[in-house]
Design an enzyme around this catalytic site. Structure first.
Site, PDB file in Angstrom:
ATOM      1  N   CYS A 150       0.934  -1.243  -0.092  1.00  0.00           N
ATOM      2  CA  CYS A 150       0.127   0.181  -0.016  1.00  0.00           C
ATOM      3  C   CYS A 150       0.823   1.255   0.187  1.00  0.00           C
ATOM      4  CB  CYS A 150      -0.996  -0.008   1.128  1.00  0.00           C
ATOM      5  SG  CYS A 150      -0.165  -0.050   2.828  1.00  0.00           S
ATOM      6  N   HIS A 283      -2.348   0.872   7.087  1.00  0.00           N
ATOM      7  CA  HIS A 283      -2.826   1.216   5.743  1.00  0.00           C
ATOM      8  C   HIS A 283      -2.438   2.364   5.294  1.00  0.00           C
ATOM      9  CE1 HIS A 283      -4.298  -0.362   1.921  1.00  0.00           C
ATOM     10  NE2 HIS A 283      -5.308   0.292   1.981  1.00  0.00           N
ATOM     11  N   ASN A 303      -8.400   4.354  -2.567  1.00  0.00           N
ATOM     12  CA  ASN A 303      -7.784   2.834  -1.859  1.00  0.00           C
ATOM     13  C   ASN A 303      -7.070   2.044  -3.207  1.00  0.00           C
ATOM     14  OD1 ASN A 303      -7.077   1.075  -0.022  1.00  0.00           O
ATOM     15  ND2 ASN A 303      -9.226   0.688   0.613  1.00  0.00           N
TER      16      ASN A 303
END
EC number: 3.4.22.50
Length: 337
Positions: A150, A283, A303
């Site tokens: 991520c 994240h 995202n």
């Protein structure tokens, strides 16, 4: 005529100040727990799930049933978000975090990025709604898969937007290059955004996606310097203390890579998440805008879980309450060379 009126009532929308259509959140019917076996078989077919044994299938079913009970509980409370079954529905929250996030924990460490404290009241005159997507400065949503990268997706997402702001052209940069060639961060086992920028400065640049395609696994470094599309001149790590000042920063700098706790994001479908706890940052995502819907202020986040997640790959979280622990000292951006 009556059918048209009913349709207009069911399918309503609101306009932001930039004329972007945002669907009004409509709460779904709750899942019938007695039908969980049928939901599970449909889920297996829809997401092409394959289990190694009947025991594993039973284990996954029990997790699935627990998750739809949790989804029902979320959809029953006074929240402005909607939650539904998605591809993570047969996984525990810890499994999703371990396999589909990747923000490294521990010390921030020293690096070359300038540290900037973001504090104080925001500008008096600022737009109620702002979104970099309305200016075509945000690239398409990507999917990191089962690789804890991520940090690479969020970091390069911010660089892609910087390139678009400077050159008025969208390009996709190579996350795989960072997974393979950033030897400070840990590939699919996690990393930090600002150290990724430092490594791009050290390597000399980053290639485009089509020159170094994403594989979702760490491989031997195969960087090609003559293919570099973007370099990093300066990088910045932000100590966030004020969400109002973050609004100003977002508008003036561009999309910013931020750190959040993703546990409450896993079964999100749409709307604004009002209840997002912070039990530990895990994240990295890309902050692209903010606004207000039904008197609820929100942040818009890109995202890296694919375009079938949430609102076409995006998630909105409540603004002004430190949702998902987003007010921290890991937000980062960079100036391209």
């Amino acid at each position: 005529m009556n059918k048209i009126l009913i349709l207009l009532l069911l399918v309503s929308a609101v306009l932001t100040s930039h004329d972007q259509v945002v669907a009004v959140t409509i709460k779904p019917n709750l899942y019938n727990i007695n039908s969980a076996p049928l939901y599970f078989e449909k889920f297996i077919s829809q997401y092409n799930k394959q289990y190694s044994s009947e025991d594993e299938k039973k284990y996954r079913y029990n997790i699935f049933r627990h998750n739809i009970e949790s989804i029902n509980a979320k959809n029953s409370r006074n929240d402005s978000a909607v939650y539904k079954i998605n591809r993570f529905a047969d996984m525990t929250k810890n499994e999703v975090v371990n396999r589909h996030t990747g923000l490294a924990s521990g010390d921030i460490g020293a690096n070359f990025c300038e540290t900037i404290v973001v504090d104080g009241p925001g500008q008096r005159q600022r737009p109620a709604n702002f979104d970099w997507r309305n200016y075509n400065k945000v690239t398409s949503v990507k999917d990191q898969g089962m690789c804890g990268a991520c940090w690479a997706f969020a970091g390069l997402g911010a660089l892609e937007s910087q390139y678009a702001i400077k050159y008025d052209r969208l390009i996709d940069l190579a996350e795989q290059q960072l997974v393979d060639c950033d030897f400070v961060d840990m590939g699919c086992d996690g990393g930090l955004i600002h150290t990724a920028y430092e490594q791009i400065m050290h390597i000399g640049g980053v290639e485009q996606e089509y020159d170094y395609p994403y594989k979702a696994v760490r491989l031997p470094c195969a960087v090609k310097p003559h293919k570099f599309a973007v370099g990093v001149r300066n990088c910045y790590r932000y100590v966030l203390l004020s969400e109002e000042r973050l609004e100003d920063l977002l508008r003036h700098v561009g999309p910013i890579a931020i750190a959040v706790d993703a546990v409450d994001l896993t079964d999100y479908y749409g709307g604004v998440i009002s209840f997002c706890e912070n039990n530990g940052l895990n994240h990295a995502v890309l902050l692209v805008g903010y606004g207000i819907e039904n008197n609820v202020p929100y942040w818009t986040i890109k995202n890296s879980w694919g375009s079938d997640y949430g609102e076409n790959g995006y998630v909105r979280i409540r603004r002004g309450v430190n949702s998902c622990g987003m007010i921290n000292e890991l937000a980062s951006s960079a100036q391209i060379a």
